[in-house]
Enzyme design. Sequence first.
Site, PDB file in Angstrom:
ATOM      1  N   ARG A  60       0.804  -1.267   0.053  1.00 43.16           N
ATOM      2  CA  ARG A  60      -0.070  -0.045  -0.023  1.00 43.16           C
ATOM      3  C   ARG A  60       0.840   1.354  -0.036  1.00 43.16           C
ATOM      4  NH1 ARG A  60      -3.883  -2.748  -1.858  1.00 43.16           N
ATOM      5  NH2 ARG A  60      -5.265  -3.998  -0.543  1.00 43.16           N
ATOM      6  N   ASN A  90       0.246  -2.262  -7.820  1.00 48.27           N
ATOM      7  CA  ASN A  90      -0.955  -1.389  -7.675  1.00 48.27           C
ATOM      8  C   ASN A  90      -1.149  -0.369  -6.607  1.00 48.27           C
ATOM      9  OD1 ASN A  90      -1.511  -3.194  -5.708  1.00 48.27           O
ATOM     10  ND2 ASN A  90      -3.791  -3.475  -6.216  1.00 48.27           N
ATOM     11  N   ASP A 150      -1.907  -6.906 -11.106  1.00 52.27           N
ATOM     12  CA  ASP A 150      -2.856  -7.470 -10.132  1.00 52.27           C
ATOM     13  C   ASP A 150      -3.618  -6.454  -9.500  1.00 52.27           C
ATOM     14  OD1 ASP A 150      -3.726  -9.932  -8.576  1.00 52.27           O
ATOM     15  OD2 ASP A 150      -2.928  -8.503  -6.973  1.00 52.27           O
ATOM     16  N   HIS A 177      -3.730 -11.922 -12.715  1.00 50.87           N
ATOM     17  CA  HIS A 177      -4.850 -11.728 -12.222  1.00 50.87           C
ATOM     18  C   HIS A 177      -5.827 -12.166 -13.180  1.00 50.87           C
ATOM     19  CE1 HIS A 177      -7.986  -9.862  -9.323  1.00 50.87           C
ATOM     20  NE2 HIS A 177      -8.644 -10.101 -10.452  1.00 50.87           N
ATOM     21  N   HIS A 231      -3.229 -16.365  -7.395  1.00 52.11           N
ATOM     22  CA  HIS A 231      -4.608 -16.711  -6.859  1.00 52.11           C
ATOM     23  C   HIS A 231      -5.457 -17.650  -7.447  1.00 52.11           C
ATOM     24  CE1 HIS A 231      -5.842 -13.144  -8.753  1.00 52.11           C
ATOM     25  NE2 HIS A 231      -5.464 -12.373  -7.673  1.00 52.11           N
ATOM     26  N   ASP A 304      -1.386 -12.893  -1.073  1.00 58.17           N
ATOM     27  CA  ASP A 304      -2.328 -11.894  -1.430  1.00 58.17           C
ATOM     28  C   ASP A 304      -2.695 -10.922  -0.283  1.00 58.17           C
ATOM     29  OD1 ASP A 304      -3.815  -9.976  -3.092  1.00 58.17           O
ATOM     30  OD2 ASP A 304      -5.331 -11.523  -3.507  1.00 58.17           O
TER      31      ASP A 304
HETATM   32 ZN   LIG Z   1      -5.318 -10.393  -7.715  1.00 60.14          ZN
END
Ligand SMILES: [Zn+2]
Length: 429
Positions: A60, A90, A150, A177, A231, A304
């Site tokens: 983050r 991200n 992702d 993803h 994932h 994740d």
């Molecule tokens: Zn993802």
Amino acid sequence: MSALLITGADLAGSGRQDLLIEDGVITEVGALRSVSGADVLDADGLVALPGLVDLHTHLREPGREDAETIGSGSAAAAVGGFTAVLAMANTNPVTDTAEAAERVLDLGRTAGLVDVQPVGAVSKALAGEELAELGLMARSRARVRVFSDDGRCVSDSRLMRRALEYVRAFGGVVSQHAQDPHLAGPAACCHEGELSGRLGLPGWPGIAEETIVARDVMLARHTGSRVHIAHVSTAGSVEVIRWAKQQGIAVTAEVTPHHLVLTTDLVAGYDPTFKVNPPLRPREDAEALRAALADGTIDAVATDHAPHARHDKEHAFVDAAFGMLGLETALPVVSDAMVSAGLLDWSGVARVMSENPARIAGLSHHGQPLAAGSPGNVTLVDPSADVTIDRDSSLSLSRNNPWHGLTLRGAVHATVLRGRITALKGGLA
Ligand SMILES: [Zn+2]
């Protein structure tokens, strides 16, 4: 010279040994006498694994330091037994340039608790239109090898093909993803099935993942490049990956601890703690994922880890943010669901939580066997400790922990990064 002597550890289930780490490198393994000047860590009754590596962490920072920082996420990772984490791109701004990647690397070094390896975005600003600076990120000090949008799927087939062609030149990999946005749009928040209909929640069908997985393994074959499926959540995706590996296609895959164990019925109470992307699936999918992790079809466990501030998570289910914490609970969950269940032994855990993720990410200083000459990265696990998960004792800044209140068998006792104890008994050392 710094020296750490770990005594009496069971090396990934292959018998009790002592382990001497000098200046960050394992120098001796065997029945060792006390070494003068060495700090001693008594590992009687503990299992030693090569330091855990997480292929999929959201830290983050920059942008949402209220939910997590590279410092707080590194602390949670160390306590969870990790010595390296891959930080997803991200953030705000997105990690889509060499400078942004180097900044993440440097913030990780400043925190100094785990090696924080930046993941580079595939597309500029994750917009899915133009390739980001893949080559510049790869050649930067951060040596980026894993690229991912992702949070979003690289859904444009042409862009995905070009990304795969590009990363092949430097041995990179695209981590996908897998979510066809036409089959599962941004509102899709719960496994599409009888339950989503009854709850009135927009459904996220397994086929939206499986079609992208099938397309991407074919693109990997066509380009001769490496694709990694993030994932994996359905039995159908497992079938496609199994087939692709049989064909010799360079595909690897990860599964999260939550998809191994938690199932879609948990959303029946509309608790946003259980809202995650991809969504929790039915029991048959979770069973197929555990079997695929045990038989090697799925290569790695990845957390994740997705911290969210309370004001983003505590909403009506449809409006709440996607994601769950995972760094501090991954090892206990895998121990409980896979080792206690007889599906993996400790050498198998070393494989799926350290060796394979390090190899996929190209991290040569991690995931090495606990032998002379290897880096001194070690995770000590107490296999018989029962831990009751308490979200309020977390070192993460967030509290969206789906395991709160559960008792799991297996706990991280200590984490050692290049011969330095970073975490001990659930806290920083
Ligand atoms: Zn993802």
